[in-house]
Design a protein around this motif. Structure first.
Motif, PDB file in Angstrom:
ATOM      1  N   ASP A  95     169.436  90.694  -5.983  1.00  0.00           N
ATOM      2  CA  ASP A  95     168.100  91.248  -5.858  1.00  0.00           C
ATOM      3  C   ASP A  95     167.677  91.282  -4.397  1.00  0.00           C
ATOM      4  O   ASP A  95     167.865  90.325  -3.659  1.00  0.00           O
ATOM      5  CB  ASP A  95     167.136  90.401  -6.695  1.00  0.00           C
ATOM      6  N   GLU A  96     167.058  92.391  -3.970  1.00  0.00           N
ATOM      7  CA  GLU A  96     166.643  92.561  -2.582  1.00  0.00           C
ATOM      8  C   GLU A  96     165.676  91.477  -2.127  1.00  0.00           C
ATOM      9  O   GLU A  96     165.800  90.931  -1.029  1.00  0.00           O
ATOM     10  CB  GLU A  96     165.991  93.935  -2.428  1.00  0.00           C
ATOM     11  N   MET A  97     164.690  91.128  -2.957  1.00  0.00           N
ATOM     12  CA  MET A  97     163.718  90.108  -2.567  1.00  0.00           C
ATOM     13  C   MET A  97     164.369  88.732  -2.500  1.00  0.00           C
ATOM     14  O   MET A  97     164.032  87.925  -1.644  1.00  0.00           O
ATOM     15  CB  MET A  97     162.537  90.100  -3.526  1.00  0.00           C
ATOM     16  N   GLU A  98     165.294  88.453  -3.401  1.00  0.00           N
ATOM     17  CA  GLU A  98     166.006  87.176  -3.369  1.00  0.00           C
ATOM     18  C   GLU A  98     166.814  87.066  -2.080  1.00  0.00           C
ATOM     19  O   GLU A  98     166.828  86.029  -1.427  1.00  0.00           O
ATOM     20  CB  GLU A  98     166.911  87.071  -4.590  1.00  0.00           C
ATOM     21  N   ASP A  99     167.484  88.160  -1.705  1.00  0.00           N
ATOM     22  CA  ASP A  99     168.253  88.175  -0.465  1.00  0.00           C
ATOM     23  C   ASP A  99     167.342  87.972   0.746  1.00  0.00           C
ATOM     24  O   ASP A  99     167.679  87.238   1.668  1.00  0.00           O
ATOM     25  CB  ASP A  99     169.028  89.486  -0.323  1.00  0.00           C
ATOM     26  N   ALA A 100     166.173  88.622   0.735  1.00  0.00           N
ATOM     27  CA  ALA A 100     165.236  88.485   1.846  1.00  0.00           C
ATOM     28  C   ALA A 100     164.710  87.064   1.951  1.00  0.00           C
ATOM     29  O   ALA A 100     164.506  86.545   3.046  1.00  0.00           O
ATOM     30  CB  ALA A 100     164.075  89.469   1.686  1.00  0.00           C
ATOM     31  N   MET A 101     164.504  86.404   0.807  1.00  0.00           N
ATOM     32  CA  MET A 101     164.026  85.022   0.808  1.00  0.00           C
ATOM     33  C   MET A 101     165.072  84.105   1.449  1.00  0.00           C
ATOM     34  O   MET A 101     164.741  83.175   2.173  1.00  0.00           O
ATOM     35  CB  MET A 101     163.712  84.560  -0.615  1.00  0.00           C
ATOM     36  N   ALA A 102     166.344  84.395   1.207  1.00  0.00           N
ATOM     37  CA  ALA A 102     167.431  83.547   1.709  1.00  0.00           C
ATOM     38  C   ALA A 102     167.741  83.796   3.181  1.00  0.00           C
ATOM     39  O   ALA A 102     168.323  82.946   3.843  1.00  0.00           O
ATOM     40  CB  ALA A 102     168.688  83.766   0.869  1.00  0.00           C
ATOM     41  N   GLU A 103     167.336  84.947   3.701  1.00  0.00           N
ATOM     42  CA  GLU A 103     167.585  85.306   5.093  1.00  0.00           C
ATOM     43  C   GLU A 103     166.922  84.291   6.020  1.00  0.00           C
ATOM     44  O   GLU A 103     165.879  83.734   5.712  1.00  0.00           O
ATOM     45  CB  GLU A 103     166.982  86.705   5.330  1.00  0.00           C
ATOM     46  N   THR A 104     167.532  84.031   7.158  1.00  0.00           N
ATOM     47  CA  THR A 104     166.875  83.184   8.160  1.00  0.00           C
ATOM     48  C   THR A 104     166.718  83.972   9.447  1.00  0.00           C
ATOM     49  O   THR A 104     167.586  84.772   9.808  1.00  0.00           O
ATOM     50  CB  THR A 104     167.671  81.894   8.454  1.00  0.00           C
ATOM     51  N   ALA A 105     165.632  83.777  10.133  1.00  0.00           N
ATOM     52  CA  ALA A 105     165.408  84.439  11.403  1.00  0.00           C
ATOM     53  C   ALA A 105     166.271  83.779  12.467  1.00  0.00           C
ATOM     54  O   ALA A 105     166.507  82.571  12.425  1.00  0.00           O
ATOM     55  CB  ALA A 105     163.928  84.344  11.783  1.00  0.00           C
ATOM     56  N   SER A 106     166.747  84.573  13.417  1.00  0.00           N
ATOM     57  CA  SER A 106     167.595  84.005  14.454  1.00  0.00           C
ATOM     58  C   SER A 106     166.822  82.961  15.245  1.00  0.00           C
ATOM     59  O   SER A 106     165.655  83.145  15.565  1.00  0.00           O
ATOM     60  CB  SER A 106     168.108  85.107  15.381  1.00  0.00           C
ATOM     61  N   GLY A 107     167.478  81.852  15.501  1.00  0.00           N
ATOM     62  CA  GLY A 107     166.876  80.775  16.268  1.00  0.00           C
ATOM     63  C   GLY A 107     165.936  79.884  15.479  1.00  0.00           C
ATOM     64  O   GLY A 107     165.351  78.974  16.033  1.00  0.00           O
ATOM     65  N   SER A 108     165.796  80.135  14.188  1.00  0.00           N
ATOM     66  CA  SER A 108     164.881  79.298  13.404  1.00  0.00           C
ATOM     67  C   SER A 108     165.663  78.293  12.582  1.00  0.00           C
ATOM     68  O   SER A 108     166.838  78.464  12.316  1.00  0.00           O
ATOM     69  CB  SER A 108     164.009  80.151  12.486  1.00  0.00           C
ATOM     70  N   THR A 109     164.981  77.236  12.210  1.00  0.00           N
ATOM     71  CA  THR A 109     165.578  76.248  11.315  1.00  0.00           C
ATOM     72  C   THR A 109     164.704  76.146  10.086  1.00  0.00           C
ATOM     73  O   THR A 109     163.484  76.310  10.164  1.00  0.00           O
ATOM     74  CB  THR A 109     165.670  74.859  11.993  1.00  0.00           C
ATOM     75  N   PRO A 110     165.317  75.909   8.933  1.00  0.00           N
ATOM     76  CA  PRO A 110     164.504  75.810   7.718  1.00  0.00           C
ATOM     77  C   PRO A 110     163.489  74.678   7.815  1.00  0.00           C
ATOM     78  O   PRO A 110     163.740  73.658   8.450  1.00  0.00           O
ATOM     79  CB  PRO A 110     165.532  75.507   6.630  1.00  0.00           C
ATOM     80  N   ALA A 111     162.340  74.894   7.190  1.00  0.00           N
ATOM     81  CA  ALA A 111     161.305  73.855   7.177  1.00  0.00           C
ATOM     82  C   ALA A 111     161.816  72.675   6.364  1.00  0.00           C
ATOM     83  O   ALA A 111     162.378  72.856   5.292  1.00  0.00           O
ATOM     84  CB  ALA A 111     160.027  74.404   6.575  1.00  0.00           C
ATOM     85  N   PRO A 112     161.665  71.460   6.871  1.00  0.00           N
ATOM     86  CA  PRO A 112     162.133  70.292   6.122  1.00  0.00           C
ATOM     87  C   PRO A 112     161.282  70.054   4.877  1.00  0.00           C
ATOM     88  O   PRO A 112     160.092  70.371   4.866  1.00  0.00           O
ATOM     89  CB  PRO A 112     161.971  69.143   7.121  1.00  0.00           C
ATOM     90  N   LEU A 113     161.906  69.523   3.829  1.00  0.00           N
ATOM     91  CA  LEU A 113     161.159  69.149   2.630  1.00  0.00           C
ATOM     92  C   LEU A 113     160.416  67.856   2.910  1.00  0.00           C
ATOM     93  O   LEU A 113     161.008  66.881   3.356  1.00  0.00           O
ATOM     94  CB  LEU A 113     162.105  68.941   1.447  1.00  0.00           C
ATOM     95  N   VAL A 114     159.123  67.871   2.672  1.00  0.00           N
ATOM     96  CA  VAL A 114     158.312  66.678   2.869  1.00  0.00           C
ATOM     97  C   VAL A 114     157.392  66.511   1.670  1.00  0.00           C
ATOM     98  O   VAL A 114     157.074  67.473   0.975  1.00  0.00           O
ATOM     99  CB  VAL A 114     157.461  66.743   4.158  1.00  0.00           C
ATOM    100  N   CYS A 115     156.963  65.291   1.447  1.00  0.00           N
ATOM    101  CA  CYS A 115     155.987  65.017   0.398  1.00  0.00           C
ATOM    102  C   CYS A 115     154.617  65.512   0.866  1.00  0.00           C
ATOM    103  O   CYS A 115     154.351  65.590   2.069  1.00  0.00           O
ATOM    104  CB  CYS A 115     155.920  63.521   0.112  1.00  0.00           C
ATOM    105  N   ALA A 116     153.754  65.844  -0.086  1.00  0.00           N
ATOM    106  CA  ALA A 116     152.428  66.366   0.250  1.00  0.00           C
ATOM    107  C   ALA A 116     151.676  65.421   1.177  1.00  0.00           C
ATOM    108  O   ALA A 116     151.016  65.860   2.115  1.00  0.00           O
ATOM    109  CB  ALA A 116     151.631  66.634  -1.019  1.00  0.00           C
ATOM    110  N   LYS A 117     151.799  64.099   0.940  1.00  0.00           N
ATOM    111  CA  LYS A 117     151.062  63.134   1.758  1.00  0.00           C
ATOM    112  C   LYS A 117     151.539  63.108   3.206  1.00  0.00           C
ATOM    113  O   LYS A 117     150.807  62.692   4.099  1.00  0.00           O
ATOM    114  CB  LYS A 117     151.151  61.739   1.146  1.00  0.00           C
ATOM    115  N   ASP A 118     152.777  63.584   3.456  1.00  0.00           N
ATOM    116  CA  ASP A 118     153.350  63.573   4.803  1.00  0.00           C
ATOM    117  C   ASP A 118     153.350  64.937   5.478  1.00  0.00           C
ATOM    118  O   ASP A 118     153.712  65.048   6.651  1.00  0.00           O
ATOM    119  CB  ASP A 118     154.796  63.059   4.751  1.00  0.00           C
TER     120      ASP A 118
END
Length: 150
Positions: free
Chosen positions: A23-46
């Motif tokens: 799916d095009e939207m699924e592929d776009a969600m998985a894409e990463t911008a050059s030079g970026s790193t994925p946001a780390p998973l954190v708990c809501a309180k943190d």
């Protein structure tokens, strides 16, 4: 209550279920911008809140209480918002389905599994995809990602 939630999830899964491979939207969600790193998973309180960009459509804002922790510009004028919900997976799922099947959005092409769910949506001159995942190390919290663009 659990039986009602289970029945509701089953019914919604049946409506949203799709073999979305490639799916095009699924592929776009998985894409990463050059030079970026994925946001780390954190708990809501943190989570450290960040602001949504100027011009972000108000119809696409996340449900109240969710903490936006990252915003990333993607190709084609698309934006990915990463957030954490201080709610359990089942409630986050209900919130997201409610938010993105109203406010001028039509949900399509999605699936609900035991610990994750996703759905495409369109309307308001835009298209997007949301995805949620249970956070194993943060009891009662759920990660949320929303991709939106033309």
């Amino acid at each position: 209550m659990r039986a009602r939630v289970g029945l509701a999830l089953g019914a919604l899964a049946g409506v949203l279920l799709l073999a979305g491979c490639g799916d095009e939207m699924e592929d776009a969600m998985a894409e990463t911008a050059s030079g970026s790193t994925p946001a780390p998973l954190v708990c809501a309180k943190d989570a450290k809140p960040v602001a949504l960009p100027d011009g972000f459509p108000s119809q696409a804002t996340l449900p109240a209480g969710y903490v936006v922790s990252a915003v990333e510009a993607r190709s084609g004028g698309r934006t990915v918002v990463t957030a954490v919900s201080p709610k359990a997976f089942e409630q986050t799922l209900a919130d997201m389905q409610g938010a993105y099947s109203t406010r001028g959005w039509t949900a399509s092409e999605g699936e609900v599994e035991e610990r994750d769910a996703e759905s495409n949506f369109d309307g308001n001159g835009l298209r997007g995809r949301w995805a949620i995942r249970q956070i194993p190390d943060c009891t009662g919290n759920t990660s949320v990602s929303v991709l939106i663009g033309k």
